[in-house]
Design an enzyme around this catalytic site. Sequence first.
Site, PDB file in Angstrom:
ATOM      1  CE  LYS A  96      -2.066  -1.102   3.875  1.00  0.00           C
ATOM      2  NZ  LYS A  96      -1.356  -2.363   4.174  1.00  0.00           N
TER       3      LYS A  96
ATOM      4  NE  ARG B  25      -4.560  -1.146  10.046  1.00  0.00           N
ATOM      5  CZ  ARG B  25      -3.449  -0.756   9.433  1.00  0.00           C
ATOM      6  NH1 ARG B  25      -3.410   0.402   8.790  1.00  0.00           N
ATOM      7  NH2 ARG B  25      -2.402  -1.508   9.456  1.00  0.00           N
TER       8      ARG B  25
ATOM      9  NE  ARG C 152       7.860  -2.421   6.068  1.00  0.00           N
ATOM     10  CZ  ARG C 152       6.534  -2.375   6.288  1.00  0.00           C
ATOM     11  NH1 ARG C 152       5.742  -1.840   5.377  1.00  0.00           N
ATOM     12  NH2 ARG C 152       6.039  -2.858   7.397  1.00  0.00           N
TER      13      ARG C 152
ATOM     14  NE  ARG D 278       6.304  -0.357   9.920  1.00  0.00           N
ATOM     15  CZ  ARG D 278       5.165  -0.376   9.233  1.00  0.00           C
ATOM     16  NH1 ARG D 278       5.097   0.248   8.062  1.00  0.00           N
ATOM     17  NH2 ARG D 278       4.101  -0.988   9.702  1.00  0.00           N
TER      18      ARG D 278
HETATM   19  P1  AP5 Z   1       4.832  -1.588   1.821  1.00  0.00           P
HETATM   20  O1  AP5 Z   1       4.507  -0.722   0.652  1.00  0.00           O
HETATM   21  O2  AP5 Z   1       5.587  -1.000   2.943  1.00  0.00           O
HETATM   22  O3  AP5 Z   1       3.520  -2.361   2.335  1.00  0.00           O
HETATM   23  P2  AP5 Z   1       2.263  -1.826   3.145  1.00  0.00           P
HETATM   24  O4  AP5 Z   1       1.062  -2.463   2.547  1.00  0.00           O
HETATM   25  O5  AP5 Z   1       2.290  -0.342   3.246  1.00  0.00           O
HETATM   26  O6  AP5 Z   1       2.544  -2.527   4.541  1.00  0.00           O
HETATM   27  P3  AP5 Z   1       2.490  -1.926   6.023  1.00  0.00           P
HETATM   28  O7  AP5 Z   1       3.256  -2.891   6.879  1.00  0.00           O
HETATM   29  O8  AP5 Z   1       2.902  -0.509   6.077  1.00  0.00           O
HETATM   30  O9  AP5 Z   1       0.985  -2.056   6.306  1.00  0.00           O
HETATM   31  P4  AP5 Z   1       0.310  -2.051   7.646  1.00  0.00           P
HETATM   32  O10 AP5 Z   1      -1.064  -1.810   7.199  1.00  0.00           O
HETATM   33  O11 AP5 Z   1       0.506  -3.261   8.477  1.00  0.00           O
HETATM   34  O12 AP5 Z   1       1.103  -0.933   8.498  1.00  0.00           O
HETATM   35  P5  AP5 Z   1       0.753   0.570   8.845  1.00  0.00           P
HETATM   36  O13 AP5 Z   1       1.994   1.350   8.847  1.00  0.00           O
HETATM   37  O14 AP5 Z   1      -0.392   1.031   8.038  1.00  0.00           O
HETATM   38  O15 AP5 Z   1       5.652  -2.852   1.223  1.00  0.00           O
HETATM   39  C1  AP5 Z   1       6.145  -3.874   2.068  1.00  0.00           C
HETATM   40  C2  AP5 Z   1       7.480  -4.405   1.509  1.00  0.00           C
HETATM   41  O16 AP5 Z   1       7.227  -5.060   0.265  1.00  0.00           O
HETATM   42  C3  AP5 Z   1       8.509  -3.320   1.190  1.00  0.00           C
HETATM   43  O17 AP5 Z   1       9.780  -3.821   1.506  1.00  0.00           O
HETATM   44  C4  AP5 Z   1       8.376  -3.091  -0.336  1.00  0.00           C
HETATM   45  O18 AP5 Z   1       9.587  -2.662  -0.915  1.00  0.00           O
HETATM   46  C5  AP5 Z   1       7.976  -4.480  -0.799  1.00  0.00           C
HETATM   47  N1  AP5 Z   1       7.060  -4.464  -1.945  1.00  0.00           N
HETATM   48  C6  AP5 Z   1       5.972  -3.658  -2.104  1.00  0.00           C
HETATM   49  N2  AP5 Z   1       5.316  -3.967  -3.247  1.00  0.00           N
HETATM   50  C7  AP5 Z   1       6.001  -5.024  -3.810  1.00  0.00           C
HETATM   51  C8  AP5 Z   1       5.810  -5.799  -4.999  1.00  0.00           C
HETATM   52  N3  AP5 Z   1       4.783  -5.570  -5.829  1.00  0.00           N
HETATM   53  N4  AP5 Z   1       6.701  -6.766  -5.274  1.00  0.00           N
HETATM   54  C9  AP5 Z   1       7.748  -7.017  -4.425  1.00  0.00           C
HETATM   55  N5  AP5 Z   1       7.988  -6.324  -3.280  1.00  0.00           N
HETATM   56  C10 AP5 Z   1       7.118  -5.328  -2.981  1.00  0.00           C
HETATM   57  O19 AP5 Z   1       0.225   0.417  10.360  1.00  0.00           O
HETATM   58  C11 AP5 Z   1       1.107   0.089  11.392  1.00  0.00           C
HETATM   59  C12 AP5 Z   1       0.357   0.020  12.700  1.00  0.00           C
HETATM   60  O20 AP5 Z   1      -0.205   1.306  13.018  1.00  0.00           O
HETATM   61  C13 AP5 Z   1      -0.840  -0.929  12.745  1.00  0.00           C
HETATM   62  O21 AP5 Z   1      -0.449  -2.267  13.025  1.00  0.00           O
HETATM   63  C14 AP5 Z   1      -1.675  -0.329  13.880  1.00  0.00           C
HETATM   64  O22 AP5 Z   1      -1.120  -0.646  15.126  1.00  0.00           O
HETATM   65  C15 AP5 Z   1      -1.472   1.169  13.642  1.00  0.00           C
HETATM   66  N6  AP5 Z   1      -2.507   1.717  12.743  1.00  0.00           N
HETATM   67  C16 AP5 Z   1      -2.312   2.221  11.494  1.00  0.00           C
HETATM   68  N7  AP5 Z   1      -3.458   2.615  10.963  1.00  0.00           N
HETATM   69  C17 AP5 Z   1      -4.434   2.360  11.892  1.00  0.00           C
HETATM   70  C18 AP5 Z   1      -5.835   2.530  11.897  1.00  0.00           C
HETATM   71  N8  AP5 Z   1      -6.497   3.046  10.850  1.00  0.00           N
HETATM   72  N9  AP5 Z   1      -6.507   2.162  13.015  1.00  0.00           N
HETATM   73  C19 AP5 Z   1      -5.861   1.669  14.089  1.00  0.00           C
HETATM   74  N10 AP5 Z   1      -4.526   1.451  14.120  1.00  0.00           N
HETATM   75  C20 AP5 Z   1      -3.820   1.796  13.042  1.00  0.00           C
HETATM   76 MG    MG Z   2       2.546   1.039   4.825  1.00  0.00          MG
END
Ligand code: AP5
Ligand code: MG
Length: 218
Positions: A15, A90, A129, A162
């Site tokens: 994402k 979410r 990552r 992370r």
């Molecule tokens: P990346 O683009 O970083 O993936 P992502 O989908 O953004 O994954 P996240 O881990 O950021 O998602 P998340 O939803 O768990 O975390 P968030 O920060 O939102 O890509 C991942 C890896 O793959 C990278 O190394 C990239 O290079 C590689 N890659 C990407 N595309 C590829 C492809 N096509 N082919 C090969 N490799 C590829 O949330 C973190 C925490 O915050 C949550 O757990 C929660 O505690 C809190 N939080 C966030 N939002 C909320 C909410 N709305 N409500 C409550 N808590 C929340």
């Molecule tokens: Mg992300």
Amino acid sequence: MPTYIVLLGPPGVGKGTQANILADTASIPHISSGDLFRENIAEKTDLGMLAQAYINKGELVPDDLTISMIRSRLHQPDCKNGALLDGFPRTIVQAHALEKLLGEFNGKVDYVPYINAPEPILVERLSGRWTCKENGHIYHEKNNPPKRSGICDEDGSELYQREDDKSETVVNRIAVYFKQTAPLIDYYRKQGLLTEVDGAQSIEKVTASLMAIIEKKG
Ligand code: AP5
Ligand code: MG
């Protein structure tokens, strides 16, 4: 009319990677709730202190805190043409709150691309990552490595892994996703807003699929 895009998908599917690329093309800001929490943690704000304990366990931060953080971000002037939301909503409660909030701007959720990939791919992507300290640019040690190891190509800042990408936390994040966030797939499908994208493809192919959705509807 502003345009609001909600990027839906499990942890590690890409994402953030895609939102960084699309936000440039679509001329709307990329708003990642995870990045906003991580900024608050780095600055040691009250919100950051509260959120940190949830994030490090792979649990969701409570809805009220998350919704008020997004509300203040959407009120900033750079969101006048809309926003690309990554990681919000979410929960169903957050989805209802978003509808109310966008009503304040005479807007609505316009598209919900749902990027998906099998679980072993998610785990492999999260474990490799590396994220840039200054601006959250995203790399992968095999799939998308930086030119110089440990250094961001875009701004020269240090890359880090992370805290919530540790394997035991990743397992919980994926379980939490299935329990609390996956119901949004049906929620948006029923409204005719959802389009599925195969996230197991290369970064370039996923971008092309997303662009096709936006251009077709736009
Ligand atoms: P990346 O683009 O970083 O993936 P992502 O989908 O953004 O994954 P996240 O881990 O950021 O998602 P998340 O939803 O768990 O975390 P968030 O920060 O939102 O890509 C991942 C890896 O793959 C990278 O190394 C990239 O290079 C590689 N890659 C990407 N595309 C590829 C492809 N096509 N082919 C090969 N490799 C590829 O949330 C973190 C925490 O915050 C949550 O757990 C929660 O505690 C809190 N939080 C966030 N939002 C909320 C909410 N709305 N409500 C409550 N808590 C929340
Ligand atoms: Mg992300």
